[in-house]
Design an enzyme around this catalytic site. Structure first.
Site: not given
Ligand code: SF4
Length: 293
Positions: A12, A81, A103, A131, A133, A206
């Site tokens: 991605c 993340h 991201c 996680h 993120e 996303c």
């Molecule tokens: S948010 Fe979407 S584009 Fe960004 S790293 Fe995660 S999956 Fe990939």
């Protein structure tokens, strides 16, 4: 055997950007001789990590305590993340060069959490509390704000119930991990709305995740079995596997062709889908093996 590839494969945007930034940084540091570290695994794919290591990019696995690590003149790459503002501040104060590969979609969630919490919203974050993120996003919430992580509708119901008992008039908002499935996110939203009908639901999933999941569902209608190519630690790869499992068709997660189950060679048609951090080379290797190569 016929092998059918999913319509959405490959890195991605966020993963591609993070890998490119790491490679660029390794080239820069080759001249200066300074070490390059990634703050945790840059992506959840062992082959890509091994390839980055061969370019001089080391993965810094234990990021829980960085106080004893010598950081002067190092480069530290923040992965897709992201990290919390307090961790970033600590790094900045230690004399290292920071390369921010968060991201842009995760960055948008981080900033939205900051904004909403400052506006007095009580926040529900849908996702996995462990996680990276989610940990990075929660770090952006105002210290005084109610901010809780819920993994599913049951947890959301319990959290909403407990907030309602202490503050029935709370302004509430829901944000989600970028890789959560739309169905799960909707169910969580519905559970909270029973207590807080005016819940503000932010669109944080996303699009790349949605498109990949949709493409897998289409693929499942055409094949006898499906391989999900990707790392076991990758959240979006595991979500793809869960979708395949729900279909009732035989499915397996494969980090490489060695993980293809023996019985898969007996099917007439096998599909391949892959997580957002799975390189094309791994997908090609799995396809080749299934085709007898
Ligand atoms: S948010 Fe979407 S584009 Fe960004 S790293 Fe995660 S999956 Fe990939």
């Amino acid at each position: 055997m016929e092998v059918i590839l999913s319509g959405v494969l490959g890195f991605c945007m966020g993963v591609r950007r993070a890998v490119e930034l790491a490679v660029e940084e390794s080239q820069r540091s080759a001249d200066s001789g300074f070490p390059v570290y990634t703050f945790g695994s840059l992506i959840h794919n062992p082959k890509v990590l091994a390839s980055l290591k061969s370019c001089g990019v080391e993965t810094w696995q234990d990021t829980s305590d960085i106080s004893s690590v010598k950081l002067e003149n190092c480069s530290v790459i923040i992965r897709a993340h992201g990290i919390s503002p307090s961790a970033e501040k600590e790094l900045a104060g230690r004399g290292c060069r920071i390369v921010d590969a968060t991201c842009p979609k995760v960055k948008a969630s981080q900033l939205r959490v900051k904004e909403l919490s400052q506006e007095g919203y009580s926040l529900f974050l849908a996702g996995d509390a462990e996680h990276a993120e989610i940990k990075s996003i929660i770090g952006y919430a105002d210290a005084s704000a109610f901010c809780t992580v819920v993994a599913n509708a049951d947890e959301a119901k319990n959290a909403a119930d407990s907030l309602y008992k202490t503050n029935s008039g709370a302004k509430t908002a829901l944000l989600g991990q970028t890789t959560i499935s739309q169905d799960e996110y909707d169910n969580i939203g519905e559970a909270i709305k029973k207590y807080f009908p005016n819940l503000k639901i932010e669109k944080t999933i996303c699009a790349a995740t949605n498109e990949r999941q949709k493409a897998l569902r289409e693929l499942l209608t055409k094949v006898d079995a499906v391989i999900i190519a990707g790392g076991r630690e990758s959240a979006n790869t595991r979500h793809l596997l869960a979708i395949a499992q729900e279909s009732g068709k035989p499915c397996a997660l494969a980090e490489s062709s060695a993980d293809i189950p023996e019985n898969f060679y007996t099917y007439k048609t096998v599909g391949i889908s892959a997580g957002a951090s799975t390189p094309d080379s791994v997908i090609a290797e799995i396809e080749k093996r299934l085709c007898g190569g």
